[in-house]
Scaffold this motif. Structure first.
Motif, PDB file in Angstrom:
ATOM      1  N   TYR A 121       0.833  -1.203   0.000  1.00  0.00           N
ATOM      2  CA  TYR A 121       0.000   0.000   0.000  1.00  0.00           C
ATOM      3  C   TYR A 121       0.869   1.255   0.000  1.00  0.00           C
ATOM      4  N   LEU A 122       1.896   1.273   0.841  1.00  0.00           N
ATOM      5  CA  LEU A 122       2.743   2.461   0.911  1.00  0.00           C
ATOM      6  C   LEU A 122       3.499   2.687  -0.390  1.00  0.00           C
ATOM      7  N   LYS A 123       3.854   1.609  -1.091  1.00  0.00           N
ATOM      8  CA  LYS A 123       4.516   1.778  -2.390  1.00  0.00           C
ATOM      9  C   LYS A 123       3.599   2.501  -3.369  1.00  0.00           C
ATOM     10  N   SER A 124       2.314   2.170  -3.321  1.00  0.00           N
ATOM     11  CA  SER A 124       1.371   2.872  -4.206  1.00  0.00           C
ATOM     12  C   SER A 124       1.300   4.353  -3.851  1.00  0.00           C
ATOM     13  N   ILE A 125       1.415   4.670  -2.554  1.00  0.00           N
ATOM     14  CA  ILE A 125       1.414   6.065  -2.136  1.00  0.00           C
ATOM     15  C   ILE A 125       2.668   6.773  -2.640  1.00  0.00           C
ATOM     16  N   VAL A 126       3.811   6.088  -2.521  1.00  0.00           N
ATOM     17  CA  VAL A 126       5.070   6.671  -3.010  1.00  0.00           C
ATOM     18  C   VAL A 126       4.973   6.946  -4.505  1.00  0.00           C
ATOM     19  N   ASP A 127       4.404   6.023  -5.254  1.00  0.00           N
ATOM     20  CA  ASP A 127       4.288   6.194  -6.709  1.00  0.00           C
ATOM     21  C   ASP A 127       3.324   7.320  -7.063  1.00  0.00           C
ATOM     22  N   GLN A 128       2.196   7.386  -6.360  1.00  0.00           N
ATOM     23  CA  GLN A 128       1.157   8.348  -6.718  1.00  0.00           C
ATOM     24  C   GLN A 128       1.480   9.758  -6.241  1.00  0.00           C
ATOM     25  N   ARG A 129       1.929   9.884  -4.997  1.00  0.00           N
ATOM     26  CA  ARG A 129       2.125  11.212  -4.411  1.00  0.00           C
ATOM     27  C   ARG A 129       3.530  11.762  -4.618  1.00  0.00           C
ATOM     28  N   PHE A 130       4.503  10.866  -4.751  1.00  0.00           N
ATOM     29  CA  PHE A 130       5.889  11.323  -4.819  1.00  0.00           C
ATOM     30  C   PHE A 130       6.594  10.891  -6.094  1.00  0.00           C
ATOM     31  N   GLY A 131       5.825  10.388  -7.076  1.00  0.00           N
ATOM     32  CA  GLY A 131       6.419   9.992  -8.337  1.00  0.00           C
ATOM     33  C   GLY A 131       7.473   8.923  -8.203  1.00  0.00           C
ATOM     34  N   GLY A 132       7.332   8.055  -7.185  1.00  0.00           N
ATOM     35  CA  GLY A 132       8.298   6.978  -6.968  1.00  0.00           C
ATOM     36  C   GLY A 132       9.541   7.383  -6.201  1.00  0.00           C
ATOM     37  N   ASP A 133       9.616   8.638  -5.761  1.00  0.00           N
ATOM     38  CA  ASP A 133      10.801   9.132  -5.053  1.00  0.00           C
ATOM     39  C   ASP A 133      10.706   8.733  -3.576  1.00  0.00           C
ATOM     40  N   LYS A 134      11.442   7.692  -3.184  1.00  0.00           N
ATOM     41  CA  LYS A 134      11.375   7.189  -1.807  1.00  0.00           C
ATOM     42  C   LYS A 134      11.954   8.195  -0.818  1.00  0.00           C
ATOM     43  N   GLU A 135      12.999   8.921  -1.243  1.00  0.00           N
ATOM     44  CA  GLU A 135      13.602   9.883  -0.331  1.00  0.00           C
ATOM     45  C   GLU A 135      12.622  11.004   0.006  1.00  0.00           C
ATOM     46  N   ALA A 136      11.876  11.446  -1.002  1.00  0.00           N
ATOM     47  CA  ALA A 136      10.870  12.492  -0.754  1.00  0.00           C
ATOM     48  C   ALA A 136       9.802  11.987   0.211  1.00  0.00           C
ATOM     49  N   TYR A 137       9.434  10.716   0.050  1.00  0.00           N
ATOM     50  CA  TYR A 137       8.451  10.121   0.959  1.00  0.00           C
ATOM     51  C   TYR A 137       8.997  10.077   2.383  1.00  0.00           C
ATOM     52  N   LYS A 138      10.237   9.634   2.536  1.00  0.00           N
ATOM     53  CA  LYS A 138      10.830   9.536   3.871  1.00  0.00           C
ATOM     54  C   LYS A 138      10.921  10.918   4.520  1.00  0.00           C
ATOM     55  N   ASN A 139      11.285  11.924   3.746  1.00  0.00           N
ATOM     56  CA  ASN A 139      11.374  13.276   4.291  1.00  0.00           C
ATOM     57  C   ASN A 139      10.003  13.768   4.749  1.00  0.00           C
ATOM     58  N   ALA A 140       8.978  13.426   3.971  1.00  0.00           N
ATOM     59  CA  ALA A 140       7.625  13.879   4.309  1.00  0.00           C
ATOM     60  C   ALA A 140       7.135  13.244   5.601  1.00  0.00           C
ATOM     61  N   ILE A 141       7.335  11.936   5.750  1.00  0.00           N
ATOM     62  CA  ILE A 141       6.824  11.286   6.966  1.00  0.00           C
ATOM     63  C   ILE A 141       7.675  11.648   8.180  1.00  0.00           C
ATOM     64  N   GLN A 142       8.952  11.979   7.944  1.00  0.00           N
ATOM     65  CA  GLN A 142       9.770  12.440   9.061  1.00  0.00           C
ATOM     66  C   GLN A 142       9.305  13.809   9.542  1.00  0.00           C
ATOM     67  N   ALA A 143       8.876  14.651   8.609  1.00  0.00           N
ATOM     68  CA  ALA A 143       8.345  15.962   8.990  1.00  0.00           C
ATOM     69  C   ALA A 143       7.066  15.803   9.812  1.00  0.00           C
ATOM     70  N   ILE A 144       6.239  14.830   9.434  1.00  0.00           N
ATOM     71  CA  ILE A 144       5.017  14.572  10.202  1.00  0.00           C
ATOM     72  C   ILE A 144       5.372  13.980  11.562  1.00  0.00           C
ATOM     73  N   ALA A 145       6.410  13.148  11.597  1.00  0.00           N
ATOM     74  CA  ALA A 145       6.826  12.540  12.860  1.00  0.00           C
ATOM     75  C   ALA A 145       7.264  13.600  13.866  1.00  0.00           C
ATOM     76  N   LEU A 146       7.834  14.697  13.376  1.00  0.00           N
ATOM     77  CA  LEU A 146       8.231  15.775  14.274  1.00  0.00           C
ATOM     78  C   LEU A 146       7.033  16.394  14.973  1.00  0.00           C
ATOM     79  N   LYS A 147       5.844  16.237  14.396  1.00  0.00           N
ATOM     80  CA  LYS A 147       4.616  16.738  15.018  1.00  0.00           C
ATOM     81  C   LYS A 147       3.993  15.712  15.957  1.00  0.00           C
TER      82      LYS A 147
END
Length: 658
Positions: free
Chosen positions: A164-190
């Motif tokens: 499921y998360l791979k589909s999110i990476v493909d759809q929202r981040f164009g397959g860029d795993k690093e962008a996905y990791k940065n995004a969830i880390q930013a949310i984790a800070l909250k």
């Protein structure tokens, strides 16, 4: 430890300091000579002229204050005090019979987590009915269902979560795993962990889907009920008034010119375009008619075909490009009384016009090359005498002078829509984008001048504006006339049927009710005739008995999805038809079901599949707070937890950090 050792330890181990010259030192007092674990004689050294007791009391007070204000909330919670200040929001029965509770702070964290990951779990939350901002009601529902799912042994594996998360990476981040990791880390800070929250949403979705699949048993009675609900024939009592009956009254209310002009100025800009003067063009068109009338000898010499060109291939290419307007067969003659639909266009085949194509193709391709050359020279800044050049190429020049599209009727060779679009699309001073043609000519234009559409002075369009004011005013008066009858009936307290697929039409609308006798009496008092329609199936895609030329039947049929699901006796607020020339007051006169004999095997299979699908869908959307209250003893402990009083959470405590 010696002073030398202490110096070495405090300076960082083996790091050496530069040696200093030896200096004479004063003898040390007894108080300065103790070291190691030796203790001085006095444990408390108070400042001079200060009582040791007073100094000790001051130190003790400072320590006490630090203890009071520095104890973390987590330690208070361990003591039980924090939970006493964190009220229970809801409680419910678990599968093992224990009573589970959800504290307000935990509920707020659940709400915050779901809100933070909503963009990552839309495909999971939308089927659950969470289409807007997540509410506390949503958070309670998802938390309790996740708990029930875990009790039932439902699990989401790491692999399923990863897919499921791979589909999110493909759809929202164009397959860029690093962008996905940065995004969830930013949310984790909250304070929100994305992946565990998504897993919880997947758990609820899986749990309800399993219930839906297990419970979607279709019965013949269910299919029969669905058929009867959909295939209900409805008849209507109605009255109709034409807006033309109120034109004189509307004209009598026509405001003075100043107010009329102000009304006109307030209209949306798109509605004013019909008052603008038409666009006008002045252009010069170079045309080729045929090899006899316009042989274009000089043109062919200036722009010859390539040496390797094959005449038959060029002729075929020419035919493929132009046949749909150049080689159209004449339409068969029809009488004025013939109401048959116009026949489709027919075209001459290549074989039928091959000789003509062989003759015209060289001219066509030479004109293409000449147009490209003209544009190139114009871009280079050369001033081109287009009429003279047209004449020198052996073609004909047609000058269109300050003409509108309608004026092109005076130019028979240029009056078809394709030619008009070509003439009215070029920028002033430029040449046409490409060649255009019809069955008479092939050509392109050089635009000399364009006169922009303008809004005339109000005095010139005053009469037209007045008529446009009168028409909606007449419709308004007709609606008001029928509304006076409608308001005489009692307001209906019936609620929209949740099964009605068009219930959204009814939101915010006041419905009234009347029996047939009252409806006819009120209409007769207003001098109106009541008509009754023939019953028609409200869900049919077409009505075989309907007369499309009858405006009343057309109105009722076009609104069947709105009228057809209302209760018998409901009187709908007056509505105009689409043309705006009539207003209707409609009462639902009666319902009757279509016999089951009319159901085909295909209909039965459709209803069977639909019933299973609807049950699964309703299961996902269902199991709301009310259902959980009924099934697992959910109790909402906190008052106004969901803001039902309109002041959501006015006195509820704020969640603690962490």
């Amino acid at each position: 430890m010696s002073s030398k050792s202490r110096q070495k330890s405090s300076s960082g181990g083996d790091r050496k300091r530069p040696a200093k010259p030896m200096q004479a030192q004063a003898p040390k007092s007894a108080s300065e000579e103790h070291h190691g674990l030796d203790l001085p004689d006095e444990l408390i050294h108070a400042p001079k002229e200060t009582s040791k007791l007073r100094f000790a009391l001051m130190v003790g007070l400072v320590v006490l204050l630090l203890l009071i204000f520095a104890i973390p909330s987590s330690i208070m919670n361990l003591s039980g005090r924090g939970r006493r200040e964190d009220p229970i929001a809801v409680q419910w029965d678990r599968a093992n019979g224990e009573r589970a509770v959800l504290h307000y702070t935990d509920l707020q964290k659940e709400l915050r987590d779901l809100d933070q990951v909503q963009g990552y779990a839309q495909s999971l939350l939308i089927p659950l009915g969470v289409t807007d901002k997540v509410t506390r009601r949503d958070a309670v529902r998802i938390h309790v269902l996740a708990s029930l799912a875990e009790d039932a042994g439902v699990r989401i594996s790491d692999r399923q979560l990863g897919v499921y998360l791979k589909s999110i990476v493909d759809q929202r981040f164009g397959g860029d795993k690093e962008a996905y990791k940065n995004a969830i880390q930013a949310i984790a800070l909250k304070g929100t962990k994305v992946e565990p929250t998504v897993r919880r949403c997947m758990l609820v979705h899986r749990y309800l889907a399993l219930i839906g699949y297990a419970g979607s048993v279709v019965t013949p009675k269910g299919i029969e009920d669905a058929w009867n609900y959909d295939h209900t024939e409805v008849s209507y009592d109605y009255v109709r008034v034409g807006t033309d009956e109120f034109v004189d009254a509307a004209r009598a209310d026509l405001p003075d010119d100043a107010k009329l002009e102000a009304w006109f100025e307030a209209q949306p800009e798109p509605q004013k375009t019909k008052y603008f003067t038409p666009e006008r063009r002045t252009c010069e068109v170079a045309v080729f008619r045929d090899v006899d009338t316009t042989p274009a000898t000089a043109l062919l010499a200036a722009f010859p075909a390539p040496e390797d060109a094959v005449p038959e291939e060029r002729a075929q290419e020419y035919y493929d490009r132009v046949y749909f307007r150049r080689f159209v067969k004449p339409a068969p003659e029809t009488s004025e009384d013939d109401e048959a639909a116009p026949a489709a266009k027919e075209f001459f085949s290549f074989e039928e016009v091959k000789d003509r194509c062989l003759a015209e193709a060289p001219v066509y391709f030479a004109m293409v090359d000449w147009l490209a050359d003209l544009k190139k020279r114009e871009e280079a800044g050369e001033e081109i005498d287009f009429p003279a050049e047209v004449a020198s190429m052996g073609l004909e020049l047609i000058r269109v002078e300050n003409a509108t599209r309608d004026d092109l009727a005076d130019y028979p060779d240029l009056s078809d829509p394709a030619m008009a679009n070509t003439l009215f699309s070029a920028t002033p001073g430029d040449f046409s984008f490409a060649l255009t043609w019809n069955d008479k000519v092939i050509g392109f234009a050089h635009t000399v001048e364009r006169v922009e559409p303008t809004l005339p002075p109000f005095s010139e369009i005053r009469d037209q504006v007045a008529e446009d004011w009168i028409q909606p005013k007449a419709k308004e008066l007709a609606t008001a006339h029928l509304s006076s009858i409608w308001r005489a009936f009692a307001i209906s307290d019936a609620k929209p049927d949740p099964r009605n697929p068009y219930s959204f039409f009814l939101r915010g609308r006041i419905q009234r009710t009347a029996d047939a006798e009252s409806f006819r009496a009120q209409a007769a008092e207003a001098g109106l005739e009541v008509k009754t329609s023939e019953p028609a199936d409200r869900s049919a895609t077409q009505d075989p008995t309907s007369n499309p030329d009858d405006p009343d039947e057309k109105f009722l049929w076009s609104n069947r999805v709105f009228f057809g699901y209302l209760d018998v006796g409901t009187v709908v607020e007056p509505m105009p038809n689409l043309d705006g020339d009539a207003v209707y007051l409609v009462r639902v006169a009666g319902h009757r079901t279509v016999p089951l004999d009319a159901m085909s095997p295909k209909d039965y299979e459709t209803y069977r599949r639909s019933a299973r699908s609807n049950f699964r869908r309703d299961t996902l959307l269902g199991f709301g707070v009310e259902d959980l209250e009924r099934t697992v003893g959910l109790v909402v402990v906190m008052d106004d937890l969901f803001g039902d009083s309109g002041e959501e959470d006015a006195d509820a405590p704020e969640p603690s950090e962490g």
